[in-house]
Design an enzyme around this catalytic site. Structure first.
Site, PDB file in Angstrom:
ATOM      1  N   PRO A   7       0.830  -1.218   0.000  1.00 36.68           N
ATOM      2  CA  PRO A   7       0.000   0.000   0.000  1.00 36.68           C
ATOM      3  C   PRO A   7       0.858   1.259   0.000  1.00 36.68           C
ATOM      4  CG  PRO A   7      -0.804  -1.579   1.633  1.00 36.68           C
ATOM      5  CD  PRO A   7       0.494  -2.118   1.131  1.00 36.68           C
ATOM      6  N   GLY A   8       0.477   2.204  -0.867  1.00 37.13           N
ATOM      7  CA  GLY A   8       1.176   3.486  -0.911  1.00 37.13           C
ATOM      8  C   GLY A   8       2.338   3.551  -1.860  1.00 37.13           C
ATOM      9  N   THR A   9       2.604   2.491  -2.617  1.00 39.52           N
ATOM     10  CA  THR A   9       3.755   2.506  -3.517  1.00 39.52           C
ATOM     11  C   THR A   9       3.460   3.145  -4.868  1.00 39.52           C
ATOM     12  OG1 THR A   9       3.166   0.220  -4.104  1.00 39.52           O
ATOM     13  CG2 THR A   9       4.915   0.524  -2.477  1.00 39.52           C
ATOM     14  N   GLU A  27      15.095   4.429  27.976  1.00 34.02           N
ATOM     15  CA  GLU A  27      15.459   4.822  26.612  1.00 34.02           C
ATOM     16  C   GLU A  27      16.970   4.867  26.431  1.00 34.02           C
ATOM     17  OE1 GLU A  27      13.302   4.845  24.380  1.00 34.02           O
ATOM     18  OE2 GLU A  27      11.534   4.801  25.668  1.00 34.02           O
ATOM     19  N   ASP A  29       8.484  -3.832  23.781  1.00 34.88           N
ATOM     20  CA  ASP A  29       9.824  -4.313  23.430  1.00 34.88           C
ATOM     21  C   ASP A  29       9.896  -5.828  23.539  1.00 34.88           C
ATOM     22  OD1 ASP A  29      10.605  -1.653  23.148  1.00 34.88           O
ATOM     23  OD2 ASP A  29      11.178  -1.493  25.253  1.00 34.88           O
ATOM     24  N   HIS A  41      18.260   1.386  25.758  1.00 30.60           N
ATOM     25  CA  HIS A  41      18.141   1.030  24.333  1.00 30.60           C
ATOM     26  C   HIS A  41      19.286   1.638  23.533  1.00 30.60           C
ATOM     27  CE1 HIS A  41      14.336  -0.999  24.434  1.00 30.60           C
ATOM     28  NE2 HIS A  41      13.667   0.050  24.907  1.00 30.60           N
TER      29      HIS A  41
END
Length: 659
Positions: free
Chosen positions: A252-254, A473, A548, A476
């Site tokens: 979708p969207g290409t 964060e 996560d 990560h």
């Protein structure tokens, strides 16, 4: 992926009426005088005004009858009247309260002195005068009353006649209306079988191949189709046949629908477009009827192009439904198969279809002779994204410092629709702040909005939650920075976006088409970085790591069951072709035993435990730098890649080898 609009100016012309000899057509002929010096006459026909319907007089008569009957039936009920008994009537006569008496059949209508109205009923054949005398009313009192006797025979006859004939007239009128509706082709209620395909209007909206970028191979395939329609003779000399169908396949969207619009703008032939869902209705046989009507229109306008968007709505694999019954959708598909490649040949009708689910389409639909070409519209690479950005920034005032190549490099995985939305969001932000040009700041903010969602500044975290989110964060980011398989850190933020309380954004340096096992293992460690950081620094875990853990578990399962990256070897577990109509969860077929399922669970846990152990070692080893970055992030709330990398300059921390 933007459409170019072109307008056509119109010059004023002087009109001169002249007498013309009579013609066979019942129309008025005029001549248009174009210039004063040179006279060049051009004929045009002005049709006459349509005649009034012949049945207007009939409708007026029916309406008049209905109104007249309503007045006759309900006209006397405009003034409220009260019903009384005969005894009350006699008492009121004795008291002198009655002004006049009107007798109509068995009904006695009374006008009271105070202006009100009453009524009562007498027995049939009874004389009111004799009845009052027998009730003891004096003759002098009766003589003072104004008694009027109406002849109700005629009025009752017409009232009864109208009451009996009105239902008959309504029934006849209803059937007359339905018969006329059946004869009219414009009646929507009885035109279910008519095709709803729309003819493309080139003047209203024209898209060309210049408006399409980033899909060079797909565009080249469609250019050949357009050239065949424009110059068919050079192909026929070589014995080439026109392709009957082109299937556009892509995410979708290409740009599948955009390519179809470009073909419509380039080809000088009629272009019909319709959605696959418009064939199917609740009535049996409507879909097949609409397919026949669509192709009949196309054959009358041949050579022409028919575009069916989202063809998977009617082109799904036959016989895959519950019970394998022959439903309306399959009947519609059978008609499409027959029209595209049946006994009738040489129709010069090209069918272009688009879908993002080629795996569920019926094999008979995809065979040569129906859809001869399958054009894959793939996700744009770096060069394609740059070209797409150039198309969508043509009519936007960009600042001179804006580098579209840099923007394309920072938007891996974006489709053409995403890039169009990106530039539109940047233009909206620039206009909102009353700027005359779109700068890098607006584009960067738009990228963050498209990738991570809009900022939720109203969602304020308390001090403890902000601290936990910061360490989460940074966990990560630091683990991802230390492992070679992870992408570089682009940004860290404590501002809530979407459903996330904080965001760590990793941005790849280049497009990658193949992923190695070592990269998956490093990404698992990065995903577990927030969970492990909470455990090391706070001694407990929170619900913030649930997403996560979900992503890490799914990645580990894919490594074992799909990619053959485990001790089980190069084996794919689980049938990837899910049942189409049952659903992915219910239709997922297990092609392995319970022992293999237990072994898969064991290996998945082993992979995640290995990543968790390695992640915990990294967190403990670099505990000091994580704590320093987390405290600074609490103050700043947002940290860029340059600020983050500054903490590792001059230290001995380098990319470690993946375990």
């Amino acid at each position: 992926m933007a459409s170019a609009r072109r307008g056509h100016g119109q010059s004023a012309q002087k009109v001169k009426r002249v007498a013309l000899p009579p013609r066979n057509e019942a129309s008025l002929q005029i001549k248009l005088k174009k210039t004063e010096k040179k006279t060049n006459y051009k004929y045009m026909s002005i049709p006459q005004m349509p005649n009034r319907p012949k049945n207007t007089f009939l409708y007026l008569i029916i309406a008049a009858l209905l109104i007249t009957s309503a007045i006759m039936i309900f006209g006397n009920s405009s003034t409220p009247s009260k019903e009384i008994t005969l005894n009350t009537f006699v008492e009121e006569v004795k008291s002198g309260l009655i002004k006049s008496i009107n007798i109509s059949g068995t009904k006695i209508n009374l006008d009271i002195v105070d202006g009100t109205k009453q009524y009562t009923y007498k027995e049939d054949g009874t004389n009111v005068y004799q009845m009052l005398l027998q009730a003891g009313v004096e003759n002098d009192v009766i003589s003072k009353l104004a008694i009027n006797v109406e002849d109700s025979g005629k009025s009752d006859f017409w009232s009864n006649l109208l009451i009996g004939i009105i239902p008959f007239l309504l029934i006849v009128g209803f059937f007359f209306f339905m018969m006329r509706s059946a004869q009219s082709s414009n009646n929507q209620a009885l035109s279910f079988g008519k095709s709803r395909a729309k003819l493309y209007d080139k003047e209203k909206q024209k898209t060309t191949f210049e408006d399409v970028a980033g899909v060079a191979e797909a565009k080249e395939e469609l250019v050949e189709v357009v050239d065949f329609l424009k110059n068919p003779q050079k192909y026929r000399v070589m014995g080439a046949k026109i392709p009957k169908g082109v299937m556009l396949i892509g995410a979708p969207g290409t740009g599948k629908t955009l390519l179809a619009r470009a073909v419509a703008g380039e080809a000088d032939v009629p272009f019909f477009n319709i959605s696959g869902s418009e064939f199917v209705e609740m009535f049996v046989g409507v879909g097949a009827s609409r397919v026949r009507d669509l192709f009949n229109k196309a054959k009358r306008n041949a050579p022409c192009i028919v575009f069916i968007d989202e063809i998977d709505a009617v082109g799904r694999h036959r016989g895959a439904g519950m019970g394998g019954g022959h439903d309306e959708r399959e009947q519609t598909l059978n008609q499409i198969l027959t029209e595209m490649d049946g006994f009738e040949t040489g129709t010069n009708v090209i069918v272009i279809a688009a879908t993002n689910r080629p795996d569920i389409l019926d094999p008979a639909l995809l065979r040569p002779g129906r859809f001869d070409r399958r054009v894959v519209v793939d996700m744009p690479d770096l060069k394609a994204r740059e070209d797409i950005l150039k198309v969508h920034s043509r009519n936007k005032p960009l600042a001179k410092i804006v580098d579209l190549k840099k923007i394309a490099k920072g938007t891996p995985g974006f489709t053409g629709a995403d890039l169009e939305n990106l530039m539109n969001e940047a233009a909206i932000l620039a206009a909102k702040t009353n700027k005359k040009h779109i700068s890098n700041y607006e584009i960067e903010k738009s990228v963050e909005k498209v990738v991570m969602g809009p900022e939720r500044k109203s969602k304020v975290l308390n001090k403890k939650e902000k601290e936990i989110t910061s360490y989460h964060e940074v966990g990560h980011a630091v683990v991802g920075h230390l492992l070679p398989g992870c992408d570089p850190v682009h940004k860290i933020s404590l501002i809530s976006r979407g459903m996330a309380l904080g965001v760590t954004w990793f941005l790849p340096e280049e497009d990658k088409h193949l992923v190695a096992k070592s990269k998956f293992e490093d990404e698992l460690c990065s995903l577990l970085g927030g969970y492990t950081s909470e455990e090391v620094f706070f001694g407990e875990m929170t619900t913030g790591a649930s997403n996560d853990l979900q992503r890490a578990t799914k990645l580990a399962y894919n490594m074992v069951t799909k990619y053959g990256m485990s001790e089980l070897g190069p084996i794919i577990f689980g049938d990837q072709n899910d049942e189409i109509f049952i659903g992915k969860d219910f239709g997922h077929i297990k092609n392995y035993s319970e022992q293999s399922a237990a072994r898969i669970d064991e290996l998945v846990k082993k992979i995640i435990d290995k990543a968790y152990k390695h992640t915990k070692e990294l967190i403990i080893k670099h505990k000091t730098i994580i704590e320093k970055i987390a405290k600074d992030l609490i103050e700043k709330e947002t940290m860029s890649a340059e600020e983050f990398n500054h903490y590792f300059k001059g230290t001995e921390t380098h990319k470690e080898q993946s375990k």
